[in-house]
Design a protein around this motif. Structure first.
Motif, mmCIF file in Angstrom:
data_model
loop_
_atom_site.group_PDB
_atom_site.id
_atom_site.type_symbol
_atom_site.label_atom_id
_atom_site.label_comp_id
_atom_site.label_asym_id
_atom_site.label_seq_id
_atom_site.Cartn_x
_atom_site.Cartn_y
_atom_site.Cartn_z
ATOM 1 N N PRO A 65 0.994 -1.128 -0.079
ATOM 2 C CA PRO A 65 0.020 -0.056 -0.147
ATOM 3 C C PRO A 65 0.809 1.345 0.091
ATOM 4 C CG PRO A 65 -0.878 -1.524 1.586
ATOM 5 C CD PRO A 65 0.461 -2.141 1.113
ATOM 6 N N VAL A 66 1.855 1.231 0.675
ATOM 7 C CA VAL A 66 2.646 2.362 0.734
ATOM 8 C C VAL A 66 3.308 2.491 -0.696
ATOM 9 C CG1 VAL A 66 5.008 3.427 1.665
ATOM 10 C CG2 VAL A 66 3.296 2.359 3.249
ATOM 11 N N ALA A 67 3.848 1.680 -1.106
ATOM 12 C CA ALA A 67 4.485 1.921 -2.542
ATOM 13 C C ALA A 67 3.492 2.189 -3.656
ATOM 14 C CB ALA A 67 5.322 0.284 -3.008
ATOM 15 N N LEU A 68 2.528 1.278 -3.676
ATOM 16 C CA LEU A 68 1.291 1.738 -4.555
ATOM 17 C C LEU A 68 0.768 3.098 -4.313
ATOM 18 C CD1 LEU A 68 -0.535 -1.497 -4.886
ATOM 19 C CD2 LEU A 68 1.109 -0.682 -6.644
ATOM 20 N N ALA A 69 0.830 3.809 -3.338
ATOM 21 C CA ALA A 69 0.067 4.893 -2.824
ATOM 22 C C ALA A 69 0.901 6.191 -3.526
ATOM 23 C CB ALA A 69 -0.255 5.260 -1.552
ATOM 24 N N ASN A 70 2.493 5.625 -3.300
ATOM 25 C CA ASN A 70 3.411 7.020 -3.759
ATOM 26 C C ASN A 70 3.976 6.744 -5.044
ATOM 27 O OD1 ASN A 70 3.881 8.619 -1.192
ATOM 28 N ND2 ASN A 70 3.776 6.623 -0.280
#
Length: 85
Positions: A65-70
């Protein structure tokens, strides 16, 4: 808090972060039309998001989620920066 709630919260936060970075499309359009915006904010966004994407992908237990969100912030921040030059 239970794990299901945290998982849902992570994906909702991912969606809202993507929406925030998609808002750069308007600034890119204005830049291309000759109404140049600032350089510092989109460059800072691109650098910050690059660091978060690396964090999400390279930590021992990946945080997708952190990687995809950014991820959109990297591309759209750079695009806004380049078109503002």
């Amino acid at each position: 808090m239970n794990e299901r709630f945290i998982t849902i919260l992570g994906w909702v936060a991912t969606f809202t972060a993507v929406c925030m970075y998609v808002s750069y499309l308007e600034q890119i359009g204005l830049n291309l039309d000759g109404n140049k915006g600032g350089l510092i904010q989109p460059l800072a966004t691109a650098v910050n998001c690059t660091l978060w994407v690396c964090y999400g992908l390279f930590k021992e237990k990946r945080d997708l989620p952190v990687a995809l969100a950014n991820s959109p912030g990297v591309v759209l921040g750079l695009a806004a920066f380049v078109t503002a030059i």
